[in-house]
Design a protein around this motif. Sequence first.
Motif, mmCIF file in Angstrom:
data_model
loop_
_atom_site.group_PDB
_atom_site.id
_atom_site.type_symbol
_atom_site.label_atom_id
_atom_site.label_comp_id
_atom_site.label_asym_id
_atom_site.label_seq_id
_atom_site.Cartn_x
_atom_site.Cartn_y
_atom_site.Cartn_z
ATOM 1 N N ALA A 52 0.849 -1.190 0.000
ATOM 2 C CA ALA A 52 0.000 0.000 0.000
ATOM 3 C C ALA A 52 0.884 1.239 0.000
ATOM 4 O O ALA A 52 2.063 1.184 0.381
ATOM 5 C CB ALA A 52 -0.915 0.013 1.230
ATOM 6 N N THR A 53 0.337 2.350 -0.431
ATOM 7 C CA THR A 53 1.082 3.602 -0.358
ATOM 8 C C THR A 53 1.214 4.005 1.112
ATOM 9 O O THR A 53 0.370 3.644 1.942
ATOM 10 C CB THR A 53 0.366 4.724 -1.127
ATOM 11 N N ALA A 54 2.276 4.729 1.417
ATOM 12 C CA ALA A 54 2.494 5.170 2.794
ATOM 13 C C ALA A 54 1.378 6.106 3.222
ATOM 14 O O ALA A 54 0.945 6.979 2.455
ATOM 15 C CB ALA A 54 3.845 5.871 2.918
ATOM 16 N N GLY A 55 0.892 5.917 4.437
ATOM 17 C CA GLY A 55 -0.184 6.747 4.956
ATOM 18 C C GLY A 55 0.303 8.117 5.388
ATOM 19 O O GLY A 55 1.496 8.438 5.333
ATOM 20 N N SER A 56 -0.611 8.914 5.859
ATOM 21 C CA SER A 56 -0.317 10.281 6.297
ATOM 22 C C SER A 56 0.340 10.280 7.675
ATOM 23 O O SER A 56 0.135 9.370 8.476
ATOM 24 C CB SER A 56 -1.617 11.083 6.356
ATOM 25 N N MET A 57 1.122 11.313 7.926
ATOM 26 C CA MET A 57 1.714 11.501 9.244
ATOM 27 C C MET A 57 0.791 12.316 10.151
ATOM 28 O O MET A 57 1.146 12.613 11.290
ATOM 29 C CB MET A 57 3.065 12.208 9.112
ATOM 30 N N LYS A 58 -0.373 12.679 9.664
ATOM 31 C CA LYS A 58 -1.306 13.476 10.448
ATOM 32 C C LYS A 58 -1.622 12.796 11.777
ATOM 33 O O LYS A 58 -1.990 11.623 11.812
ATOM 34 C CB LYS A 58 -2.601 13.702 9.668
ATOM 35 N N GLY A 59 -1.464 13.532 12.863
ATOM 36 C CA GLY A 59 -1.767 13.009 14.187
ATOM 37 C C GLY A 59 -0.628 12.262 14.854
ATOM 38 O O GLY A 59 -0.729 11.877 16.018
ATOM 39 N N TYR A 60 0.506 12.073 14.145
ATOM 40 C CA TYR A 60 1.615 11.292 14.716
ATOM 41 C C TYR A 60 2.392 12.072 15.766
ATOM 42 O O TYR A 60 2.630 13.264 15.631
ATOM 43 C CB TYR A 60 2.590 10.873 13.617
ATOM 44 N N SER A 61 2.791 11.368 16.800
ATOM 45 C CA SER A 61 3.802 11.841 17.737
ATOM 46 C C SER A 61 4.353 10.611 18.443
ATOM 47 O O SER A 61 3.671 9.579 18.536
ATOM 48 C CB SER A 61 3.231 12.827 18.765
ATOM 49 N N ARG A 62 5.584 10.709 18.909
ATOM 50 C CA ARG A 62 6.186 9.574 19.610
ATOM 51 C C ARG A 62 5.413 9.238 20.883
ATOM 52 O O ARG A 62 5.444 8.103 21.351
ATOM 53 C CB ARG A 62 7.656 9.885 19.936
ATOM 54 N N GLU A 63 4.735 10.233 21.438
ATOM 55 C CA GLU A 63 3.952 9.995 22.651
ATOM 56 C C GLU A 63 2.779 9.044 22.390
ATOM 57 O O GLU A 63 2.216 8.477 23.328
ATOM 58 C CB GLU A 63 3.423 11.322 23.208
ATOM 59 N N TRP A 68 9.822 4.285 27.411
ATOM 60 C CA TRP A 68 10.072 2.874 27.644
ATOM 61 C C TRP A 68 9.318 2.400 28.887
ATOM 62 O O TRP A 68 9.242 3.125 29.870
ATOM 63 C CB TRP A 68 11.570 2.640 27.836
ATOM 64 N N ARG A 69 8.813 1.170 28.867
ATOM 65 C CA ARG A 69 8.069 0.649 30.005
ATOM 66 C C ARG A 69 9.013 0.278 31.140
ATOM 67 O O ARG A 69 10.140 -0.149 30.912
ATOM 68 C CB ARG A 69 7.259 -0.584 29.585
ATOM 69 N N ASN A 137 -3.424 3.486 21.829
ATOM 70 C CA ASN A 137 -2.097 3.728 22.405
ATOM 71 C C ASN A 137 -1.542 2.518 23.130
ATOM 72 O O ASN A 137 -0.314 2.324 23.190
ATOM 73 C CB ASN A 137 -2.151 4.925 23.360
ATOM 74 N N ALA A 138 -2.418 1.673 23.683
ATOM 75 C CA ALA A 138 -1.946 0.477 24.386
ATOM 76 C C ALA A 138 -1.240 -0.467 23.412
ATOM 77 O O ALA A 138 -0.159 -0.992 23.703
ATOM 78 C CB ALA A 138 -3.115 -0.225 25.071
ATOM 79 N N LYS A 139 -1.832 -0.680 22.244
ATOM 80 C CA LYS A 139 -1.213 -1.564 21.253
ATOM 81 C C LYS A 139 0.054 -0.930 20.698
ATOM 82 O O LYS A 139 1.055 -1.627 20.478
ATOM 83 C CB LYS A 139 -2.198 -1.874 20.124
ATOM 84 N N GLY A 141 1.982 0.967 22.342
ATOM 85 C CA GLY A 141 2.978 0.773 23.391
ATOM 86 C C GLY A 141 3.552 -0.631 23.358
ATOM 87 O O GLY A 141 4.758 -0.827 23.581
ATOM 88 N N ASP A 142 2.712 -1.628 23.085
ATOM 89 C CA ASP A 142 3.199 -3.008 22.960
ATOM 90 C C ASP A 142 4.224 -3.097 21.829
ATOM 91 O O ASP A 142 5.255 -3.766 21.953
ATOM 92 C CB ASP A 142 2.040 -3.967 22.670
ATOM 93 N N PHE A 143 3.945 -2.424 20.731
ATOM 94 C CA PHE A 143 4.851 -2.414 19.578
ATOM 95 C C PHE A 143 6.174 -1.734 19.922
ATOM 96 O O PHE A 143 7.249 -2.251 19.615
ATOM 97 C CB PHE A 143 4.168 -1.696 18.409
ATOM 98 N N ALA A 144 6.086 -0.584 20.577
ATOM 99 C CA ALA A 144 7.289 0.201 20.881
ATOM 100 C C ALA A 144 8.182 -0.464 21.914
ATOM 101 O O ALA A 144 9.372 -0.158 22.003
ATOM 102 C CB ALA A 144 6.893 1.591 21.366
ATOM 103 N N ASN A 145 7.618 -1.382 22.714
ATOM 104 C CA ASN A 145 8.379 -2.062 23.770
ATOM 105 C C ASN A 145 8.536 -3.555 23.489
ATOM 106 O O ASN A 145 8.792 -4.331 24.412
ATOM 107 C CB ASN A 145 7.677 -1.871 25.113
ATOM 108 N N ASP A 146 8.389 -3.959 22.233
ATOM 109 C CA ASP A 146 8.385 -5.379 21.871
ATOM 110 C C ASP A 146 9.784 -5.986 22.012
ATOM 111 O O ASP A 146 10.679 -5.716 21.209
ATOM 112 C CB ASP A 146 7.894 -5.537 20.436
ATOM 113 N N ILE A 147 9.969 -6.801 23.038
ATOM 114 C CA ILE A 147 11.260 -7.458 23.253
ATOM 115 C C ILE A 147 11.237 -8.914 22.785
ATOM 116 O O ILE A 147 12.230 -9.625 22.931
ATOM 117 C CB ILE A 147 11.685 -7.408 24.742
ATOM 118 N N THR A 148 10.121 -9.346 22.211
ATOM 119 C CA THR A 148 10.001 -10.723 21.740
ATOM 120 C C THR A 148 10.394 -10.846 20.273
ATOM 121 O O THR A 148 11.125 -11.755 19.884
ATOM 122 C CB THR A 148 8.557 -11.230 21.933
#
Length: 218
Positions: A52-63, A68-69, A137-139, A141-148
């Motif tokens: 797929a084409t890359a989506g928009s960055m609208k609404g993105y922030s690292r927060e 890190w958990r 945001n919960a999911k 967060g799971d992605f950003a902290n994925d150690i598996t």
Amino acid sequence: MRTRSGPRAAVAALAAALALGVAGCVPQDEPTTPPPSDGGNAAEQLSQLTVATAGSMKGYSRERFPHWRDTGKNCDVRDSILQRDGKDVKLSGCNVVGGRWESVYDGRSFSDPSDVDIDHMVPLANAWRSGADEWDNAKRGDFANDITRPQLFAVSASSNRSKGDQDPSQWKPANRSYWCKYAQDWVTVKHYWKLTVTSAEKAALTDMLEGCSVGSDS
């Protein structure tokens, strides 16, 4: 081998638990390096990804990707990855305060953990453009902290910042011998999290995987 049982075993278990408490660490599963995958398996997974084409960055922030958990008193996922990827690691409680790290992206070595970045194999902004914008945001967060999955790595700050949020069609590690593993890991993460790829990204990954020999992890 005979195992201990009875009162002595109970006392030993209690002592171990108290020792962990004194160290300030919460018992948890330690991150382990995922087993190597071969190019054939990654190529099959790549074929299953939606283009797929890359989506928009609208609404993105690292927060929007909470990290890190916490993994213990004053410790977090960053400490866990530094400990996993380092050698001769020195700890203060469960904080990593010293050791040796070699950046797989460029081969540079470091002895000060403050000089090391923890890189997301699939960058957060790239994930946002390829489907994570629809997660909560919960999911995220799971992605950003994925150690598996092979998603978090200790690398040089310069290589991490050079990479930014670019995909393999836009950026590849300076260390060419790592390209095969890089492509495999990128595909593994995107496949597990059901993220899309652009046509250019898929073409670049296909080329990189063609350089892999079956069973190779490098």
